[in-house]
Design a protein around this motif. Structure first.
Motif, mmCIF file in Angstrom:
data_model
loop_
_atom_site.group_PDB
_atom_site.id
_atom_site.type_symbol
_atom_site.label_atom_id
_atom_site.label_comp_id
_atom_site.label_asym_id
_atom_site.label_seq_id
_atom_site.Cartn_x
_atom_site.Cartn_y
_atom_site.Cartn_z
ATOM 1 N N ALA A 255 22.978 60.509 26.398
ATOM 2 C CA ALA A 255 22.982 59.680 27.614
ATOM 3 C C ALA A 255 23.496 58.263 27.321
ATOM 4 O O ALA A 255 24.615 58.101 26.844
ATOM 5 N N TYR B 242 17.059 54.909 47.752
ATOM 6 C CA TYR B 242 16.645 56.301 47.934
ATOM 7 C C TYR B 242 15.158 56.417 47.658
ATOM 8 O O TYR B 242 14.588 55.625 46.902
ATOM 9 N N ASN C 262 16.213 59.236 29.325
ATOM 10 C CA ASN C 262 16.382 59.266 30.782
ATOM 11 C C ASN C 262 15.741 60.490 31.424
ATOM 12 O O ASN C 262 15.407 60.459 32.603
ATOM 13 N N ILE D 136 22.498 66.305 18.843
ATOM 14 C CA ILE D 136 21.855 64.986 18.767
ATOM 15 C C ILE D 136 21.325 64.658 20.158
ATOM 16 O O ILE D 136 22.101 64.609 21.123
ATOM 17 N N GLU E 105 16.019 64.319 17.499
ATOM 18 C CA GLU E 105 15.624 63.324 18.506
ATOM 19 C C GLU E 105 15.036 62.116 17.783
ATOM 20 O O GLU E 105 14.108 62.267 16.994
ATOM 21 N N LYS E 106 15.565 60.933 18.094
ATOM 22 C CA LYS E 106 15.085 59.753 17.361
ATOM 23 C C LYS E 106 13.673 59.328 17.789
ATOM 24 O O LYS E 106 12.951 58.717 17.025
HETATM 25 C C1 LIG Z 1 15.847 55.217 36.658
HETATM 26 C C2 LIG Z 1 16.728 56.430 36.621
HETATM 27 C C3 LIG Z 1 16.741 57.293 37.710
HETATM 28 C C4 LIG Z 1 17.555 58.426 37.690
HETATM 29 N N1 LIG Z 1 17.475 59.297 38.739
HETATM 30 C C5 LIG Z 1 18.181 60.452 38.710
HETATM 31 C C6 LIG Z 1 18.010 61.400 39.743
HETATM 32 O O1 LIG Z 1 17.204 61.226 40.662
HETATM 33 N N2 LIG Z 1 18.754 62.546 39.690
HETATM 34 C C7 LIG Z 1 19.624 62.763 38.685
HETATM 35 O O2 LIG Z 1 20.305 63.797 38.718
HETATM 36 N N3 LIG Z 1 19.776 61.903 37.654
HETATM 37 C C8 LIG Z 1 19.072 60.744 37.640
HETATM 38 N N4 LIG Z 1 19.188 59.848 36.599
HETATM 39 C C9 LIG Z 1 20.102 60.149 35.494
HETATM 40 C C10 LIG Z 1 19.465 61.141 34.520
HETATM 41 O O3 LIG Z 1 18.171 60.699 34.160
HETATM 42 C C11 LIG Z 1 20.301 61.306 33.258
HETATM 43 O O4 LIG Z 1 21.658 61.478 33.555
HETATM 44 C C12 LIG Z 1 19.837 62.525 32.454
HETATM 45 O O5 LIG Z 1 18.432 62.592 32.393
HETATM 46 C C13 LIG Z 1 20.409 62.443 31.084
HETATM 47 O O6 LIG Z 1 19.787 63.428 30.293
HETATM 48 P P1 LIG Z 1 20.059 63.484 28.753
HETATM 49 O O7 LIG Z 1 19.289 64.622 28.211
HETATM 50 O O8 LIG Z 1 21.526 63.429 28.523
HETATM 51 O O9 LIG Z 1 19.542 62.074 28.256
HETATM 52 P P2 LIG Z 1 18.145 61.577 27.686
HETATM 53 O O10 LIG Z 1 16.979 62.202 28.354
HETATM 54 O O11 LIG Z 1 18.227 60.075 27.674
HETATM 55 O O12 LIG Z 1 18.163 62.144 26.211
HETATM 56 C C14 LIG Z 1 18.967 61.600 25.210
HETATM 57 C C15 LIG Z 1 18.117 61.471 23.972
HETATM 58 O O13 LIG Z 1 18.946 61.108 22.886
HETATM 59 C C16 LIG Z 1 18.157 60.365 21.996
HETATM 60 N N5 LIG Z 1 19.013 59.642 21.088
HETATM 61 C C17 LIG Z 1 19.863 58.607 21.371
HETATM 62 N N6 LIG Z 1 20.495 58.199 20.258
HETATM 63 C C18 LIG Z 1 20.077 59.012 19.247
HETATM 64 C C19 LIG Z 1 20.364 59.086 17.858
HETATM 65 N N7 LIG Z 1 21.218 58.231 17.263
HETATM 66 N N8 LIG Z 1 19.731 60.033 17.112
HETATM 67 C C20 LIG Z 1 18.860 60.916 17.683
HETATM 68 N N9 LIG Z 1 18.532 60.861 19.007
HETATM 69 C C21 LIG Z 1 19.136 59.932 19.772
HETATM 70 C C22 LIG Z 1 17.329 59.471 22.918
HETATM 71 O O14 LIG Z 1 16.150 59.009 22.282
HETATM 72 C C23 LIG Z 1 17.040 60.404 24.103
HETATM 73 O O15 LIG Z 1 15.770 61.005 24.036
HETATM 74 C C24 LIG Z 1 18.398 58.698 36.569
HETATM 75 C C25 LIG Z 1 18.378 57.825 35.474
HETATM 76 C C26 LIG Z 1 17.533 56.718 35.485
HETATM 77 C C27 LIG Z 1 17.512 55.814 34.283
#
Ligand SMILES: Cc1cc2nc3c(=O)[nH]c(=O)nc-3n(C[C@H](O)[C@H](O)[C@H](O)COP(=O)(O)OP(=O)(O)OC[C@H]3O[C@@H](n4cnc5c(N)ncnc54)[C@H](O)[C@@H]3O)c2cc1C
Length: 418
Positions: free
Chosen positions: A238, A283, A74, A40, A66-67
């Motif tokens: 996330a 930063y 993020n 998910i 992916e929703k």
């Molecule tokens: C402004 C900002 C700056 C940041 N800067 C940094 C940085 O410089 N360096 C660093 O290391 N980290 C940084 N981070 C943190 C980093 O972005 C996240 O920790 C990381 O990208 C998380 O990746 P992910 O794939 O887990 O999450 P995401 O990319 O959020 O993916 C999760 C996905 O799950 C989907 N989803 C949620 N619920 C459901 C559901 N019920 N059904 C289906 N899909 C669903 C969402 O739509 C989303 O696309 C930053 C975050 C932010 C917000």
């Protein structure tokens, strides 16, 4: 499956036909009734998990649900900083493993993720802070990670435009030369394309609305495109981690907060490293387009809105001008927010959850982008073996019950401080 290998030859061949015949980077898959494994979340972590499940563990029947759209969470909202400058051994090993994957990722995925080892510099504003940096730098070196302690004059030479001082004079800093940035969208697209080439089904606009649990084990997921059966379910969502885990009756020690960032209008190259200051909560780095990308702390209240409030933007702008007064002539181009999942010790949870067949990677707080390759690799390992890899064993959910916290900052169970 996309079969075209990206190369100079492919570029030249497609140039002859006006670039009209490139195949899509990944298929638009329709959901099947059952998969061996379902992930998910179509962010970097979910896509990387699917890729490593298929590539390293030969589990070919995998779907990513992916929703919204790929990388719209993020992954597409972060400020792209990658580093492994951690003090505590479990963190140091985890993030350094990720750094090593970053270094070969473009080649492994056959997709340029634009990893740029331009250095990450932490500024120290007091002798005490510099002492703490020396300690962290020594711990990093003992763990085989590159670290250099810089004097005030060395910093002045490396970052000539850092001409501000005010109430926060710079006394030195800690540099990780191999730290830097990577192109966030490219990471999602690169993993998606490589996972698709291994047969993974990537299904966008498919929200998981429920998790079916039978006799203590995962049986499948309810989605906006119908029920999908699976016995192995990985959560990589996330800021939505606690909401999705709750669908299986699991309560996580996680709070969701908004984290904001902003960019200025693009200018010619003027900053060739990443600069951070914990004291002023700031930063900054410069993107390939020339925009100055900057951010600060989370908004201090819980929220699931992907937008924040002006006081934090104002604080970031103030901190910017304190350190770089000459940036005052730049105009802000845009700002945005993402939902970050703040755990109670500031460290992630990567592992099994107390429902058979249910796994997660989450609780990444501010810093999960840099962990994307390692997080995917380790979650895939855990799902394939139903047991953690040595690198993610310390990051279990049970550590909160057993008192084995990995509290890098020493802030205690105060998520808004991590
Ligand atoms: C402004 C900002 C700056 C940041 N800067 C940094 C940085 O410089 N360096 C660093 O290391 N980290 C940084 N981070 C943190 C980093 O972005 C996240 O920790 C990381 O990208 C998380 O990746 P992910 O794939 O887990 O999450 P995401 O990319 O959020 O993916 C999760 C996905 O799950 C989907 N989803 C949620 N619920 C459901 C559901 N019920 N059904 C289906 N899909 C669903 C969402 O739509 C989303 O696309 C930053 C975050 C932010 C917000």
């Amino acid at each position: 499956m996309s079969s075209t290998r990206y190369s100079l030859y492919a570029l030249a061949r497609n140039a002859l036909t006006g670039h009209r015949h490139w195949p899509p980077a990944w298929r638009k898959a329709a959901p099947r009734r059952e998969y061996q494994a379902v992930i998910i979340g179509g962010g970097g972590h979910g896509l990387a998990t699917a890729y490593y499940l298929a590539k390293e563990h030969r589990i070919k029947s995998v779907a990513v649900l992916e929703k919204g759209w790929l990388g719209g969470g993020n992954t597409g909202r972060n400020t792209t900083i990658v580093r492994s400058n951690y003090h505590l051994a479990p963190n140091a090993h985890l993030y350094e493993f990720s750094m090593k994957l970053w270094e070969g990722l473009s080649r492994a995925l056959n997709f340029n993720v634009m990893y740029s080892a331009r250095g990450v510099l932490n500024l120290a504003h007091t002798p005490q802070e510099l002492d703490a940096f020396a300690r962290r730098g020594n711990a990093m070196r003992l763990n085989g990670i590159d670290a250099e302690l810089l004097s005030r004059d060395e910093i002045r030479r490396r970052v000539p435009r850092r001409d501000g001082a005010g109430r926060f004079p710079v006394v030195g800093g800690l540099l990780q030369p191999r730290g830097g940035t990577a192109r966030h969208d490219a990471v999602a697209w690169g993993y998606a394309r490589a996972a698709d080439a291994h047969g993974v089904d990537i299904i966008e606009r498919c929200e998981v609305t429920g998790i079916r649990v039978t006799n203590g084990a995962v049986a499948g997921v309810e989605t906006t495109q119908g029920f999908i059966a699976t016995q192995k379910l990985g959560i990589a969502v996330a800021g939505n981690s606690s909401r999705v885990a709750a669908m299986a009756g699991v309560r996580l020690p996680i709070e969701s907060h908004v984290l904001q960032a902003l960019v200025t209008e693009p200018v010619k190259p003027c900053l060739d490293t990443v600069v951070t200051s914990g004291a002023v909560h700031y930063y900054v780095s410069q993107s390939a387009k020339g925009e100055l990308v900057m951010g600060g702390d989370i908004d201090g209240y819980n929220s699931y809105a992907q937008r924040g409030n002006l006081p934090v933007i104002e604080h970031v702008a103030e901190a910017c001008l304190l350190l770089f007064p000459s940036f005052s002539r730049l105009r802000m181009l845009r700002s945005w927010g993402g939902i970050v999942d703040m755990s109670m010790d500031g460290s992630p949870i990567i592992g099994k959850l107390p429902v058979r067949g249910l796994y997660m990677t989450g609780g990444w707080c501010y810093g999960g982008f840099k962990a994307t390759p390692a997080s995917g690799f380790l979650l895939a390992h855990t799902m394939a073996h139903d047991a953690p890899h040595a690198l993610n064993a310390p990051f279990s959910l049970e550590r909160f019950a057993e008192g084995r916290l990995i509290d890098e900052r020493g802030a205690g169970a105060a998520p808004w401080l991590h």
